[in-house]
Design a protein around this motif. Structure first.
Motif, PDB file in Angstrom:
ATOM      1  N   SER A  14      92.770  51.609   2.503  1.00  0.00           N
ATOM      2  CA  SER A  14      91.997  51.251   1.336  1.00  0.00           C
ATOM      3  C   SER A  14      91.914  49.837   0.712  1.00  0.00           C
ATOM      4  O   SER A  14      90.956  49.235   0.611  1.00  0.00           O
ATOM      5  N   ALA A  15      92.855  49.260   0.983  1.00  0.00           N
ATOM      6  CA  ALA A  15      93.190  47.718   0.699  1.00  0.00           C
ATOM      7  C   ALA A  15      92.614  47.144   1.835  1.00  0.00           C
ATOM      8  O   ALA A  15      91.740  45.987   1.587  1.00  0.00           O
ATOM      9  N   LEU A  16      92.703  47.347   2.863  1.00  0.00           N
ATOM     10  CA  LEU A  16      91.853  46.790   4.114  1.00  0.00           C
ATOM     11  C   LEU A  16      90.348  46.884   4.040  1.00  0.00           C
ATOM     12  O   LEU A  16      89.533  45.854   4.077  1.00  0.00           O
ATOM     13  N   PHE A  17      89.796  48.092   3.531  1.00  0.00           N
ATOM     14  CA  PHE A  17      88.515  48.169   3.406  1.00  0.00           C
ATOM     15  C   PHE A  17      87.947  47.644   2.115  1.00  0.00           C
ATOM     16  O   PHE A  17      86.980  46.914   2.270  1.00  0.00           O
ATOM     17  N   CYS A  18      88.692  47.341   1.103  1.00  0.00           N
ATOM     18  CA  CYS A  18      88.330  46.684  -0.114  1.00  0.00           C
ATOM     19  C   CYS A  18      88.314  45.004   0.209  1.00  0.00           C
ATOM     20  O   CYS A  18      87.393  44.284  -0.074  1.00  0.00           O
ATOM     21  N   ILE A  19      89.284  44.704   0.919  1.00  0.00           N
ATOM     22  CA  ILE A  19      89.078  42.986   1.518  1.00  0.00           C
ATOM     23  C   ILE A  19      87.903  43.086   2.139  1.00  0.00           C
ATOM     24  O   ILE A  19      87.272  41.997   2.054  1.00  0.00           O
ATOM     25  N   GLY A  23      84.681  40.799   1.168  1.00  0.00           N
ATOM     26  CA  GLY A  23      84.347  39.440   2.054  1.00  0.00           C
ATOM     27  C   GLY A  23      82.882  39.737   2.506  1.00  0.00           C
ATOM     28  O   GLY A  23      82.139  38.836   2.802  1.00  0.00           O
ATOM     29  N   ALA A  24      82.409  41.090   2.840  1.00  0.00           N
ATOM     30  CA  ALA A  24      81.142  41.116   3.338  1.00  0.00           C
ATOM     31  C   ALA A  24      79.938  40.961   2.199  1.00  0.00           C
ATOM     32  O   ALA A  24      78.920  40.511   2.355  1.00  0.00           O
ATOM     33  N   LEU A  25      80.422  41.272   0.808  1.00  0.00           N
ATOM     34  CA  LEU A  25      79.384  41.021  -0.231  1.00  0.00           C
ATOM     35  C   LEU A  25      79.399  39.696  -1.058  1.00  0.00           C
ATOM     36  O   LEU A  25      78.435  39.226  -1.545  1.00  0.00           O
ATOM     37  N   SER A  26      80.510  39.209  -0.641  1.00  0.00           N
ATOM     38  CA  SER A  26      80.546  37.503  -1.635  1.00  0.00           C
ATOM     39  C   SER A  26      80.178  36.625  -0.734  1.00  0.00           C
ATOM     40  O   SER A  26      80.295  35.466  -1.179  1.00  0.00           O
ATOM     41  N   ARG A  27      80.332  36.613   0.599  1.00  0.00           N
ATOM     42  CA  ARG A  27      80.012  35.451   1.542  1.00  0.00           C
ATOM     43  C   ARG A  27      78.524  35.315   1.908  1.00  0.00           C
ATOM     44  O   ARG A  27      77.922  36.269   1.717  1.00  0.00           O
ATOM     45  N   SER A  28      78.267  33.863   2.137  1.00  0.00           N
ATOM     46  CA  SER A  28      76.761  33.768   2.435  1.00  0.00           C
ATOM     47  C   SER A  28      77.015  33.178   3.712  1.00  0.00           C
ATOM     48  O   SER A  28      75.826  33.298   4.363  1.00  0.00           O
ATOM     49  N   ASN A  29      77.840  33.148   4.742  1.00  0.00           N
ATOM     50  CA  ASN A  29      77.837  32.798   5.911  1.00  0.00           C
ATOM     51  C   ASN A  29      77.621  34.253   6.742  1.00  0.00           C
ATOM     52  O   ASN A  29      78.760  35.187   6.326  1.00  0.00           O
ATOM     53  N   LEU A  35      82.582  39.653  10.006  1.00  0.00           N
ATOM     54  CA  LEU A  35      84.024  39.832   9.995  1.00  0.00           C
ATOM     55  C   LEU A  35      84.554  40.811   8.629  1.00  0.00           C
ATOM     56  O   LEU A  35      85.461  41.576   9.117  1.00  0.00           O
ATOM     57  N   GLY A  36      83.801  40.927   7.746  1.00  0.00           N
ATOM     58  CA  GLY A  36      84.074  41.823   6.724  1.00  0.00           C
ATOM     59  C   GLY A  36      83.830  43.147   6.984  1.00  0.00           C
ATOM     60  O   GLY A  36      84.371  44.169   6.746  1.00  0.00           O
ATOM     61  N   VAL A  37      82.428  43.469   7.788  1.00  0.00           N
ATOM     62  CA  VAL A  37      82.059  44.698   8.220  1.00  0.00           C
ATOM     63  C   VAL A  37      83.010  45.182   9.485  1.00  0.00           C
ATOM     64  O   VAL A  37      83.533  46.289   9.356  1.00  0.00           O
ATOM     65  N   GLU A  38      83.749  44.201  10.258  1.00  0.00           N
ATOM     66  CA  GLU A  38      84.447  44.526  11.344  1.00  0.00           C
ATOM     67  C   GLU A  38      85.790  45.020  10.494  1.00  0.00           C
ATOM     68  O   GLU A  38      86.634  45.941  10.829  1.00  0.00           O
ATOM     69  N   LEU A  39      86.385  44.244   9.270  1.00  0.00           N
ATOM     70  CA  LEU A  39      87.577  44.877   8.454  1.00  0.00           C
ATOM     71  C   LEU A  39      87.367  46.380   8.081  1.00  0.00           C
ATOM     72  O   LEU A  39      88.245  47.271   8.019  1.00  0.00           O
ATOM     73  N   MET A  40      86.233  46.811   7.686  1.00  0.00           N
ATOM     74  CA  MET A  40      85.915  47.951   7.091  1.00  0.00           C
ATOM     75  C   MET A  40      85.831  48.924   8.136  1.00  0.00           C
ATOM     76  O   MET A  40      86.392  50.159   8.005  1.00  0.00           O
ATOM     77  N   LEU A  41      85.424  48.658   9.327  1.00  0.00           N
ATOM     78  CA  LEU A  41      85.268  49.564  10.475  1.00  0.00           C
ATOM     79  C   LEU A  41      86.893  49.900  11.036  1.00  0.00           C
ATOM     80  O   LEU A  41      87.197  50.875  11.358  1.00  0.00           O
ATOM     81  N   ASN A  42      87.741  48.771  10.978  1.00  0.00           N
ATOM     82  CA  ASN A  42      89.249  48.931  11.480  1.00  0.00           C
ATOM     83  C   ASN A  42      90.115  49.763  10.443  1.00  0.00           C
ATOM     84  O   ASN A  42      90.735  50.485  10.474  1.00  0.00           O
ATOM     85  N   ALA A  43      89.299  49.833   9.095  1.00  0.00           N
ATOM     86  CA  ALA A  43      90.161  50.618   7.952  1.00  0.00           C
ATOM     87  C   ALA A  43      89.645  52.143   8.331  1.00  0.00           C
ATOM     88  O   ALA A  43      90.622  52.835   8.218  1.00  0.00           O
TER      89      ALA A  43
END
Length: 105
Positions: A14-19, A23-29, A35-43
Motif C-alpha cells: 500500500s505504501a508503494l501504491f501510494c508513492i 507520483g503519477a498525479l503530481s508530475r507533469s513529465n 514510472l508512477g503507473v509502473e510502481l502501482m502495477l508492482n504494488a
C-alpha cells in the motif's frame, strides 16, 4: 500484538501504491507519470504474491501466473507509452503533459 508477514507485505504494497499514485498525479513529465503507473502495477503484483503465499490454500503457482500476466501487461503498457512519448516529442519538442493536448500530425 504481533504483525503477521501478510500484513507487512500489504503495508509495504500500500505504501508503494501510494508513492506511485502521488507520483503519477503530481508530475507533469510524461516519463515520471509512466514510472508512477509502473510502481502501482508492482504494488498490485506484490499483493498477488502475498495473497498466494500466505493464503489458506497455496495452490500451485496461481499467484505467480497472475503476476506473469500482469508483467506482460505492464511491458505492453510501457512500450505503448514510450512510443507515444517519442511521437509527441518529435512533433512538439517537449514531453510535458499540459502541452500534449492535441494529437494532430
Amino acid at each position: 500484538m504481533s504483525i503477521s508477514p501478510l500484513q507487512l507485505c500489504l503495508l509495504f504494497s500500500s505504501a508503494l501504491f501510494c508513492i506511485g499514485l502521488i507520483g503519477a498525479l503530481s508530475r507533469s513529465n510524461t516519463i515520471l507519470v509512466l514510472l508512477g503507473v509502473e510502481l502501482m502495477l508492482n504494488a498490485a503484483n506484490l499483493n498477488f504474491i502475498a495473497f498466494w503465499r500466505y493464503g489458506p490454500a497455496t495452490s500451485p503457482a496461481t499467484g505467480v501466473i497472475f503476476v506473469i500476466f500482469s508483467i506482460a501487461v505492464a511491458a505492453a503498457e510501457a512500450a505503448v507509452g514510450l512510443a507515444l512519448v517519442i511521437a509527441i516529442y518529435r512533433h512538439q519538442k517537449n514531453i510535458r503533459l499540459q502541452e500534449a493536448d492535441r494529437l494532430k500530425g
